[in-house]
Design a protein around this motif. Structure first.
Motif, PDB file in Angstrom:
ATOM      1  N   ASP A 197     -28.340  27.663 -94.638  1.00 23.25           N
ATOM      2  CA  ASP A 197     -27.434  28.690 -94.106  1.00 23.25           C
ATOM      3  C   ASP A 197     -27.496  28.663 -92.582  1.00 23.25           C
ATOM      4  O   ASP A 197     -28.525  28.327 -91.988  1.00 23.25           O
ATOM      5  CB  ASP A 197     -27.850  30.078 -94.613  1.00 23.25           C
ATOM      6  CG  ASP A 197     -27.680  30.223 -96.120  1.00 23.25           C
ATOM      7  OD1 ASP A 197     -26.746  29.606 -96.675  1.00 23.25           O
ATOM      8  OD2 ASP A 197     -28.494  30.937 -96.739  1.00 23.25           O
ATOM      9  N   VAL A 198     -26.390  29.045 -91.955  1.00 20.64           N
ATOM     10  CA  VAL A 198     -26.281  28.958 -90.492  1.00 20.64           C
ATOM     11  C   VAL A 198     -26.416  30.343 -89.887  1.00 20.64           C
ATOM     12  O   VAL A 198     -25.614  31.246 -90.173  1.00 20.64           O
ATOM     13  CB  VAL A 198     -24.940  28.324 -90.086  1.00 20.64           C
ATOM     14  CG1 VAL A 198     -24.830  28.224 -88.566  1.00 20.64           C
ATOM     15  CG2 VAL A 198     -24.798  26.940 -90.713  1.00 20.64           C
ATOM     16  N   ALA A 230     -32.057  13.629 -93.813  1.00 17.60           N
ATOM     17  CA  ALA A 230     -31.304  14.361 -94.829  1.00 17.60           C
ATOM     18  C   ALA A 230     -29.818  14.212 -94.519  1.00 17.60           C
ATOM     19  O   ALA A 230     -29.437  13.642 -93.499  1.00 17.60           O
ATOM     20  CB  ALA A 230     -31.709  15.834 -94.827  1.00 17.60           C
ATOM     21  N   GLU A 231     -28.995  14.764 -95.391  1.00 19.01           N
ATOM     22  CA  GLU A 231     -27.547  14.710 -95.136  1.00 19.01           C
ATOM     23  C   GLU A 231     -27.126  15.743 -94.092  1.00 19.01           C
ATOM     24  O   GLU A 231     -26.128  15.547 -93.390  1.00 19.01           O
ATOM     25  CB  GLU A 231     -26.792  14.924 -96.448  1.00 19.01           C
ATOM     26  CG  GLU A 231     -26.965  13.762 -97.422  1.00 19.01           C
ATOM     27  CD  GLU A 231     -26.211  13.967 -98.726  1.00 19.01           C
ATOM     28  OE1 GLU A 231     -25.245  13.207 -98.970  1.00 19.01           O
ATOM     29  OE2 GLU A 231     -26.578  14.892 -99.492  1.00 19.01           O
ATOM     30  N   PHE A 232     -27.895  16.839 -93.986  1.00 15.89           N
ATOM     31  CA  PHE A 232     -27.608  17.874 -92.993  1.00 15.89           C
ATOM     32  C   PHE A 232     -28.915  18.356 -92.383  1.00 15.89           C
ATOM     33  O   PHE A 232     -29.971  18.308 -93.019  1.00 15.89           O
ATOM     34  CB  PHE A 232     -26.890  19.078 -93.627  1.00 15.89           C
ATOM     35  CG  PHE A 232     -25.527  18.787 -94.169  1.00 15.89           C
ATOM     36  CD1 PHE A 232     -24.397  18.865 -93.354  1.00 15.89           C
ATOM     37  CD2 PHE A 232     -25.354  18.424 -95.499  1.00 15.89           C
ATOM     38  CE1 PHE A 232     -23.137  18.586 -93.850  1.00 15.89           C
ATOM     39  CE2 PHE A 232     -24.098  18.145 -96.004  1.00 15.89           C
ATOM     40  CZ  PHE A 232     -22.981  18.228 -95.180  1.00 15.89           C
ATOM     41  N   VAL A 233     -28.824  18.838 -91.140  1.00 21.46           N
ATOM     42  CA  VAL A 233     -29.975  19.483 -90.513  1.00 21.46           C
ATOM     43  C   VAL A 233     -29.478  20.707 -89.759  1.00 21.46           C
ATOM     44  O   VAL A 233     -28.379  20.694 -89.185  1.00 21.46           O
ATOM     45  CB  VAL A 233     -30.718  18.530 -89.558  1.00 21.46           C
ATOM     46  CG1 VAL A 233     -29.882  18.153 -88.346  1.00 21.46           C
ATOM     47  CG2 VAL A 233     -32.054  19.142 -89.112  1.00 21.46           C
ATOM     48  N   GLU A 267     -20.998  20.318 -88.172  1.00 20.83           N
ATOM     49  CA  GLU A 267     -20.320  20.740 -89.387  1.00 20.83           C
ATOM     50  C   GLU A 267     -19.931  22.211 -89.319  1.00 20.83           C
ATOM     51  O   GLU A 267     -18.848  22.604 -89.724  1.00 20.83           O
ATOM     52  CB  GLU A 267     -21.239  20.497 -90.591  1.00 20.83           C
ATOM     53  CG  GLU A 267     -20.619  20.798 -91.949  1.00 20.83           C
ATOM     54  CD  GLU A 267     -19.700  19.697 -92.441  1.00 20.83           C
ATOM     55  OE1 GLU A 267     -19.047  19.899 -93.485  1.00 20.83           O
ATOM     56  OE2 GLU A 267     -19.635  18.621 -91.799  1.00 20.83           O
ATOM     57  N   LYS A 268     -20.854  23.035 -88.795  1.00 17.73           N
ATOM     58  CA  LYS A 268     -20.601  24.476 -88.720  1.00 17.73           C
ATOM     59  C   LYS A 268     -21.421  25.061 -87.580  1.00 17.73           C
ATOM     60  O   LYS A 268     -22.584  24.698 -87.383  1.00 17.73           O
ATOM     61  CB  LYS A 268     -20.971  25.153 -90.041  1.00 17.73           C
ATOM     62  CG  LYS A 268     -20.610  26.629 -90.110  1.00 17.73           C
ATOM     63  CD  LYS A 268     -20.915  27.199 -91.483  1.00 17.73           C
ATOM     64  CE  LYS A 268     -20.533  28.686 -91.558  1.00 17.73           C
ATOM     65  NZ  LYS A 268     -20.843  29.271 -92.885  1.00 17.73           N
TER      66      LYS A 268
END
Length: 354
Positions: A21-22, A127-130, A65-66
């Motif tokens: 979560d961001v 990973a695919e996202f950090v 991404e966000k």
């Protein structure tokens, strides 16, 4: 998402984790390229403790991404990097110029190595996202025209290696010895050249590392499997010793050798990650009367550091592309660890892509 997680000493495996979560000050980065560091191997071997289930890795190149609701100055879709060290920008440590030791959240603002969060205290980049904390202090846009692999060294090894030269306070005309020519030591070699060293002596035993050291700026290479490196350096310097010795491995032997090749008043700049106590021989230390300095440092992070490093690459002053010798998909990261940890097939750095 897929992520390389620490299970126990000797085991880092690819597994599934929730996409983070961001928060308001965060940025979610979709990783396009990352790599494996020697510090990750220390974690794998259990020489540096981290919690089970942590995503490993601290060298991200990717796309926003966000963005968190409070993040300004960036847009989703931008190509960015973040340093391996992610200071808050507002702690006491940051504001006195020691952002790598940023202990934001405690009363006094200091914590040794506190700026190193990725793959240490929070989930990292393999990973695919950090999730990048304090995004406005840590994101740096990648200049148009630079590839992922061209900037892959900036988050850690380029910043760390250069800092070894910077903290050694190398001056024009200095003689510099650099012990170990792995990725960090090679970057220290480049940094020493950029700062004006007149004679750079690189020490290692692997032929491919010594060859790379020559390509990147070493004037003289020493194969420690063939000669005593201290004796050889003292011979090359006609008994004078070096102005600056950079330790880039993290062992008693290399630390002590650095002390023994210093001229009186010289500087030992230590970059190694040590896994046991160090001792200082009395004679090499001149009983404490040799006017020598011993300085240590952790990779400088933050967006301005990253911008400056990428500017050096964009200008053509630095080219570290040859250090990427192997490429793996994230699905094959366990094989990548096996290769890198065991230093097979002439590996320097690996590029990991989705």
């Amino acid at each position: 998402m897929k992520a390389a997680i620490f299970v126990e000493p000797g085991r880092i495996v690819l597994d599934e984790k929730p996409i983070p979560d961001v928060g308001p000050l965060d940025a979610l980065i979709r990783i396009t390229t990352t790599t494996i560091c020697g510090t990750d191997v220390h974690i794998l071997k259990g020489e540096y403790p981290v919690r089970k289930g942590l995503t490993i890795g601290h060298e991200p190149v990717g796309v926003i991404e966000k963005l968190g609701s409070a993040v300004k100055g960036f847009t989703e879709g931008q190509r960015v990097i973040a340093g391996a060290i992610t200071p808050s920008g507002h702690s006491n440590a940051c504001q006195c110029g020691r952002s790598s030791q940023d202990g934001a959240g405690n009363r006094h603002g200091w914590k040794a190595t506190g700026g190193w969060k990725f793959g240490n205290t929070i989930d990292g980049c393999q990973a695919e996202f950090v999730l990048v904390p304090d995004a406005m202090a840590n994101l740096a846009e990648v200049p148009d025209g630079l590839s992922d692999e061209q900037v892959l060294m900036c988050p850690d090894i380029m910043s760390t290696g250069f800092s070894g030269a910077e903290q050694g306070d190398i001056k024009i005309g200095d003689v510099v010895a650099i012990f170990a020519q792995g990725p960090i030591g090679l970057c220290a070699t480049v940094g020493a050249k950029l700062l004006g060293a007149s004679n750079i002596i690189a020490v290692d035993k692997l032929p491919q590392r010594l060859d790379m050291a020559r390509r990147l700026g070493a004037n003289h290479v020493v194969d420690f499997s063939r000669v005593n490196p201290v004796e050889e350096i003292m011979r090359v310097t006609e008994g004078r010793g070096v102005d600056v010795a950079i330790e880039a491995l993290g062992t008693q032997a290399t630390f002590e050798a650095c002390l023994r090749v210093l001229r009186p008043g010289g500087t030992l700049s230590s970059l190694g990650v040590y896994s046991s106590d160090l001792t200082i021989p009395l004679d090499a230390f001149a009983a404490g009367l040799g006017d020598n300095r011993i300085v240590t440092g952790l990779c400088p992070g933050g967006k301005e550091r990253m911008r400056r490093l990428m500017a050096m690459i964009e200008s053509g002053r630095v080219d570290l592309g040859a250090m990427v010798t192997h490429r793996f998909k994230l699905d094959d990261i366990e094989a990548a660890y096996d290769l890198f940890a065991n230093q097979r097939d002439g590996v320097f750095k690996v590029a990991i892509t989705p």
